[in-house]
Design a protein around this motif. Sequence first.
Motif, short mmCIF file in Angstrom:
data_model
loop_
_atom_site.label_atom_id
_atom_site.label_comp_id
_atom_site.label_asym_id
_atom_site.label_seq_id
_atom_site.Cartn_x
_atom_site.Cartn_y
_atom_site.Cartn_z
N TRP A 1 13.34 -10.35 17.37
CA TRP A 1 13.66 -9.58 16.18
C TRP A 1 13.23 -8.14 16.38
O TRP A 1 13.99 -7.21 16.07
CB TRP A 1 12.96 -10.18 14.95
N PRO B 1 17.74 -7.82 11.68
CA PRO B 1 17.21 -6.63 12.34
C PRO B 1 18.20 -5.48 12.20
O PRO B 1 19.41 -5.69 12.27
CB PRO B 1 17.06 -7.05 13.80
N ARG C 1 8.21 -0.82 10.48
CA ARG C 1 8.98 -1.88 11.12
C ARG C 1 8.19 -3.18 11.10
O ARG C 1 8.73 -4.25 10.80
CB ARG C 1 9.29 -1.48 12.55
N LEU D 1 15.66 -6.33 18.74
CA LEU D 1 16.93 -5.99 18.10
C LEU D 1 16.74 -4.86 17.10
O LEU D 1 17.59 -3.97 16.99
CB LEU D 1 17.52 -7.22 17.40
N ASP D 2 15.64 -4.90 16.38
CA ASP D 2 15.41 -3.88 15.36
C ASP D 2 15.23 -2.51 16.02
O ASP D 2 15.67 -1.49 15.49
CB ASP D 2 14.19 -4.24 14.52
N ALA E 1 10.81 -11.09 7.47
CA ALA E 1 12.19 -11.25 7.92
C ALA E 1 12.32 -12.43 8.86
O ALA E 1 13.20 -13.27 8.72
CB ALA E 1 12.67 -9.96 8.59
N VAL E 2 11.42 -12.51 9.82
CA VAL E 2 11.48 -13.59 10.80
C VAL E 2 11.27 -14.93 10.11
O VAL E 2 11.96 -15.92 10.40
CB VAL E 2 10.45 -13.39 11.92
N ARG F 1 8.26 -5.15 7.83
CA ARG F 1 9.46 -5.92 7.58
C ARG F 1 9.49 -7.17 8.45
O ARG F 1 9.96 -8.22 8.02
CB ARG F 1 10.71 -5.08 7.90
N ALA F 2 8.97 -7.04 9.66
CA ALA F 2 9.17 -8.07 10.67
C ALA F 2 8.72 -9.47 10.22
O ALA F 2 9.51 -10.41 10.26
CB ALA F 2 8.44 -7.68 11.96
N LEU G 1 26.08 -11.00 13.31
CA LEU G 1 24.91 -11.53 12.63
C LEU G 1 25.19 -11.69 11.14
O LEU G 1 24.86 -12.72 10.54
CB LEU G 1 23.71 -10.61 12.85
N VAL H 1 17.80 -14.73 16.85
CA VAL H 1 17.16 -13.64 16.10
C VAL H 1 15.84 -14.07 15.48
O VAL H 1 14.96 -13.25 15.26
CB VAL H 1 18.11 -13.13 15.00
N ALA H 2 15.69 -15.36 15.21
CA ALA H 2 14.56 -15.84 14.43
C ALA H 2 13.31 -16.02 15.29
O ALA H 2 12.69 -17.08 15.30
CB ALA H 2 14.93 -17.14 13.73
N ASP H 3 12.95 -14.99 16.01
CA ASP H 3 11.73 -14.99 16.82
C ASP H 3 11.13 -13.60 16.72
O ASP H 3 11.85 -12.61 16.79
CB ASP H 3 12.08 -15.33 18.27
N PRO H 4 9.82 -13.51 16.56
CA PRO H 4 9.19 -12.20 16.35
C PRO H 4 9.53 -11.19 17.44
O PRO H 4 9.88 -10.05 17.12
CB PRO H 4 7.70 -12.53 16.34
#
Lengths: 105, 105
Positions: free
Chosen positions: A31, B97, B11, A34-35, B18-19, B14-15, A92, A25-28
């Motif tokens: 992410w 996400p 979106r 998924l969002d 968050a990442v 937030r991205a 998650l 998930v920790a990739d722009p």
Amino acid sequence: MSLLGAADGARADRAAGAVALLQAVADPVRWAVLDILADGPRCVCDLQERIPVAGNLLSYHLKVLREADLVSATRRGRWIDYALVEDAADRLAAALPGARRPVTT
Amino acid sequence: MSLLGAADGARADRAAGAVALLQAVADPVRWAVLDILADGPRCVCDLQERIPVAGNLLSYHLKVLREADLVSATRRGRWIDYALVEDAADRLAAALPGARRPVTT
DNA sequence: CCGTTGAATCGTCCATGCTTGAAACGTAGG
DNA sequence: CCTACGTTTCAAGCATGGACGATTCAACGG
């Protein structure tokens, strides 16, 4: 028992899977995917017009998400629809450090 | 508006944060640290005996967590205590996400 | 069939972040 | 003071994951 000392067996069991999930998930790009999918299924072409990256690159990140069992792909004619796996959000949430429930692999 | 198209302003906001937060957690050592700190504050020496990595390496990862504002450090005599920042769990949950609430930077 | 389109795969390059070893810093005790 | 301890910082080396270009594949339409 990779990282934590032998005394922390239960913690260590959660760790490996949880970190793997969070790394996915920790990739722009991932992410963002998924969002977007959190709002419902989308075909790749749909994702592509909302996430401005090269097609092959998006495909690469979708593969990572597939291999993490976070999304599923189904072909619909010429297109391929991606959707969040049903328990993606729960897995998650459980992967965050300090979560009370274990990660379901 | 780094990644997502201009249509996805909210979106995109937030991205980034968050990442960044998730990247801080998505490492075996840092995940272990946070999971241990979830049970309460610990001094570095305490973390060190539960996470078998070199001292300087642990220090490096603690710095990453500090710079992500997930943990705070306070010196107590010769030792340094680390603790989760109060809203750490909330910020992490909000960084996933699909979360409904925005990430507080 | 053949061309076109959506999507995945392959090979390669490059940057970033993790790891390691040595040195520096602050604090406490003899 | 001088030494010992806990912790951090510095200066490298190294591996890995992500980006890119070109190719392949699968499905549909003419």
